[in-house]
Design a protein around this motif. Structure first.
Motif, mmCIF file in Angstrom:
data_model
loop_
_atom_site.group_PDB
_atom_site.id
_atom_site.type_symbol
_atom_site.label_atom_id
_atom_site.label_comp_id
_atom_site.label_asym_id
_atom_site.label_seq_id
_atom_site.Cartn_x
_atom_site.Cartn_y
_atom_site.Cartn_z
ATOM 1 N N THR A 144 0.832 -1.207 0.000
ATOM 2 C CA THR A 144 0.000 0.000 0.000
ATOM 3 C C THR A 144 0.862 1.249 0.000
ATOM 4 O O THR A 144 0.561 2.232 -0.702
ATOM 5 C CB THR A 144 -0.934 0.007 1.226
ATOM 6 O OG1 THR A 144 -1.783 -1.145 1.185
ATOM 7 C CG2 THR A 144 -1.807 1.255 1.231
ATOM 8 N N ILE A 145 1.938 1.232 0.781
ATOM 9 C CA ILE A 145 2.841 2.391 0.808
ATOM 10 C C ILE A 145 3.448 2.617 -0.570
ATOM 11 O O ILE A 145 3.561 3.762 -1.037
ATOM 12 C CB ILE A 145 3.945 2.179 1.874
ATOM 13 C CG1 ILE A 145 3.328 2.300 3.273
ATOM 14 C CG2 ILE A 145 5.084 3.185 1.694
ATOM 15 C CD1 ILE A 145 4.271 1.916 4.400
ATOM 16 N N ASP A 146 3.832 1.542 -1.253
ATOM 17 C CA ASP A 146 4.389 1.671 -2.598
ATOM 18 C C ASP A 146 3.376 2.331 -3.545
ATOM 19 O O ASP A 146 3.724 3.211 -4.333
ATOM 20 C CB ASP A 146 4.780 0.292 -3.119
ATOM 21 C CG ASP A 146 5.389 0.350 -4.512
ATOM 22 O OD1 ASP A 146 6.470 0.952 -4.664
ATOM 23 O OD2 ASP A 146 4.766 -0.196 -5.453
ATOM 24 N N VAL A 147 2.112 1.920 -3.437
ATOM 25 C CA VAL A 147 1.059 2.485 -4.296
ATOM 26 C C VAL A 147 0.819 3.958 -3.945
ATOM 27 O O VAL A 147 0.692 4.811 -4.836
ATOM 28 C CB VAL A 147 -0.249 1.685 -4.136
ATOM 29 C CG1 VAL A 147 -1.400 2.389 -4.859
ATOM 30 C CG2 VAL A 147 -0.082 0.278 -4.691
ATOM 31 N N LEU A 148 0.768 4.263 -2.656
ATOM 32 C CA LEU A 148 0.500 5.641 -2.239
ATOM 33 C C LEU A 148 1.630 6.590 -2.607
ATOM 34 O O LEU A 148 1.396 7.769 -2.915
ATOM 35 C CB LEU A 148 0.254 5.685 -0.722
ATOM 36 C CG LEU A 148 -1.056 5.043 -0.244
ATOM 37 C CD1 LEU A 148 -1.105 5.043 1.282
ATOM 38 C CD2 LEU A 148 -2.262 5.770 -0.819
ATOM 39 N N GLU A 149 2.854 6.093 -2.556
ATOM 40 C CA GLU A 149 3.985 6.943 -2.956
ATOM 41 C C GLU A 149 3.898 7.286 -4.437
ATOM 42 O O GLU A 149 4.215 8.421 -4.839
ATOM 43 C CB GLU A 149 5.300 6.229 -2.642
ATOM 44 C CG GLU A 149 5.631 6.213 -1.144
ATOM 45 C CD GLU A 149 6.876 5.424 -0.838
ATOM 46 O OE1 GLU A 149 7.439 5.601 0.277
ATOM 47 O OE2 GLU A 149 7.308 4.613 -1.686
ATOM 48 N N ARG A 150 3.451 6.347 -5.253
ATOM 49 C CA ARG A 150 3.253 6.644 -6.674
ATOM 50 C C ARG A 150 2.093 7.629 -6.857
ATOM 51 O O ARG A 150 2.170 8.537 -7.682
ATOM 52 C CB ARG A 150 2.991 5.358 -7.456
ATOM 53 C CG ARG A 150 4.168 4.406 -7.502
ATOM 54 C CD ARG A 150 4.100 3.452 -8.690
ATOM 55 N NE ARG A 150 2.839 2.730 -8.775
ATOM 56 C CZ ARG A 150 2.607 1.549 -8.207
ATOM 57 N NH1 ARG A 150 3.565 0.974 -7.482
ATOM 58 N NH2 ARG A 150 1.447 0.955 -8.348
ATOM 59 N N ALA A 151 1.040 7.437 -6.085
ATOM 60 C CA ALA A 151 -0.108 8.337 -6.170
ATOM 61 C C ALA A 151 0.280 9.757 -5.756
ATOM 62 O O ALA A 151 -0.165 10.741 -6.359
ATOM 63 C CB ALA A 151 -1.243 7.832 -5.287
ATOM 64 N N ALA A 152 1.115 9.869 -4.734
ATOM 65 C CA ALA A 152 1.531 11.185 -4.242
ATOM 66 C C ALA A 152 2.342 11.952 -5.274
ATOM 67 O O ALA A 152 2.420 13.185 -5.207
ATOM 68 C CB ALA A 152 2.336 11.026 -2.951
ATOM 69 N N GLU A 153 2.951 11.244 -6.219
ATOM 70 C CA GLU A 153 3.753 11.900 -7.261
ATOM 71 C C GLU A 153 2.956 12.115 -8.545
ATOM 72 O O GLU A 153 3.493 12.575 -9.556
ATOM 73 C CB GLU A 153 4.986 11.048 -7.562
ATOM 74 C CG GLU A 153 5.951 10.928 -6.379
ATOM 75 C CD GLU A 153 7.110 9.993 -6.664
ATOM 76 O OE1 GLU A 153 7.092 9.345 -7.744
ATOM 77 O OE2 GLU A 153 8.026 9.903 -5.830
ATOM 78 N N SER A 154 1.663 11.816 -8.506
ATOM 79 C CA SER A 154 0.817 11.957 -9.690
ATOM 80 C C SER A 154 0.695 13.419 -10.113
ATOM 81 O O SER A 154 0.744 14.345 -9.283
ATOM 82 C CB SER A 154 -0.582 11.394 -9.398
ATOM 83 O OG SER A 154 -1.475 11.700 -10.448
ATOM 84 N N LYS A 155 0.516 13.642 -11.406
ATOM 85 C CA LYS A 155 0.259 14.983 -11.915
ATOM 86 C C LYS A 155 -1.186 15.401 -11.656
ATOM 87 O O LYS A 155 -1.527 16.576 -11.801
ATOM 88 C CB LYS A 155 0.560 15.035 -13.410
ATOM 89 C CG LYS A 155 2.033 14.861 -13.741
ATOM 90 C CD LYS A 155 2.275 14.944 -15.239
ATOM 91 C CE LYS A 155 3.761 14.772 -15.568
ATOM 92 N NZ LYS A 155 4.017 14.824 -17.029
ATOM 93 N N ASP A 156 -2.004 14.435 -11.311
ATOM 94 C CA ASP A 156 -3.388 14.734 -10.943
ATOM 95 C C ASP A 156 -3.399 15.281 -9.516
ATOM 96 O O ASP A 156 -3.048 14.571 -8.573
ATOM 97 C CB ASP A 156 -4.249 13.467 -11.037
ATOM 98 C CG ASP A 156 -5.713 13.742 -10.777
ATOM 99 O OD1 ASP A 156 -6.467 13.925 -11.746
ATOM 100 O OD2 ASP A 156 -6.100 13.773 -9.593
ATOM 101 N N SER A 157 -3.777 16.525 -9.326
ATOM 102 C CA SER A 157 -3.650 17.177 -8.021
ATOM 103 C C SER A 157 -4.503 16.512 -6.950
ATOM 104 O O SER A 157 -4.083 16.415 -5.786
ATOM 105 C CB SER A 157 -4.026 18.663 -8.138
ATOM 106 O OG SER A 157 -5.357 18.816 -8.591
#
Length: 248
Positions: free
Chosen positions: A206-219
């Motif tokens: 989950t942390i791996d997924v959230l770290e990718r989400a946190a770097e998304s260009k989607d605000s």
């Protein structure tokens, strides 16, 4: 008060008039006429120079003519309110969601959301079982906390996908149910150890997924990832502490 003075003055003149000769009466009449004219002129001047009287007259004329008396301050406040800024409704962790709602997620962002949802559902399902079957009281308490907090995460994800007009994969729920069945025969210390290990693995993913989400260009997605990461990292630390405890 000025009117009463004028009347009193007139009465005095009339009484005096009775005792005067014809010539004197004529002179007094001229004097009286001049006095009345002078008094009327003075009254007119007073009304024209008195600010309160003039303002009252202007307001009266304005009201009678149908004009609306407006307050500049109120108008300014109304204009300011109409163009002011506000918070986006329905979200505690986003900025302006209206702009994002009209834009589709990228393929990578969509996969991150789907995986986060599947992992979250698994953590809730296994933790519900652990609330009943775990033998260690601290593991039971941890499981109860996981159910409560990950249900909140699930609600946020559900609101997110509804705003963005996307659907969760229906197969995810079937996979979670199949995972639940694997745990029905586990008991005792083996259950405690396997549950804690499952929570460590799930939270790492989950942390791996959230770290990718946190770097998304989607605000909106990035804001949600950054908001959720700290609590998930704390869950992982607690699960690791529990593993150490049951090993010792």
């Amino acid at each position: 008060m000025a009117e009463s003075a004028r009347v009193a003055y007139s009465e005095l003149v009339m009484k005096t008039h009775l005792f005067l000769s014809t010539t004197q009466r004529r002179s007094l009449g001229v004097l009286l006429a001049l006095s009345v004219a002078s008094f009327a002129s003075a009254q007119t001047h007073t009304q024209n120079t008195d600010p309160s009287t003039r303002q009252g007259s202007e307001v009266s004329r304005s009201t009678n003519s149908g004009d609306t008396v407006r307050s500049g301050t109120t108008d300014d406040m109304n204009r300011s309110g109409a163009h002011g800024t506000g918070n986006a409704a329905g979200s505690d962790y986003t900025g302006n969601t209206a702009g994002n709602a009209s834009r589709e997620l990228s393929g990578g962002d969509r996969r991150a959301v789907m995986k986060a949802h599947k992992l979250n559902e698994k953590e809730v399902a296994l933790s519900r079982i652990a609330q009943e079957r775990a033998t260690n009281p601290e593991i039971k308490a941890f499981a109860a906390e996981m159910v409560r907090e990950h249900q909140n995460v699930g609600n946020e994800l559900q609101q997110f996908v509804q705003r963005r007009n996307i659907q969760f994969d229906q197969d995810d729920r079937a996979d979670v149910r199949a995972e639940e069945k694997k745990w029905l025969d586990k008991r005792g210390d083996d259950f405690d150890k396997d549950y804690v290990k499952a929570m460590i693995d799930a939270h790492e993913d989950t942390i791996d997924v959230l770290e990718r989400a946190a770097e998304s260009k989607d605000s909106e997605l990035a804001a949600w990832g950054n908001k959720t990461l700290p609590s998930v990292r704390m869950h992982l630390k607690r699960a690791e502490a529990l593993r150490k405890q049951i090993r010792d």
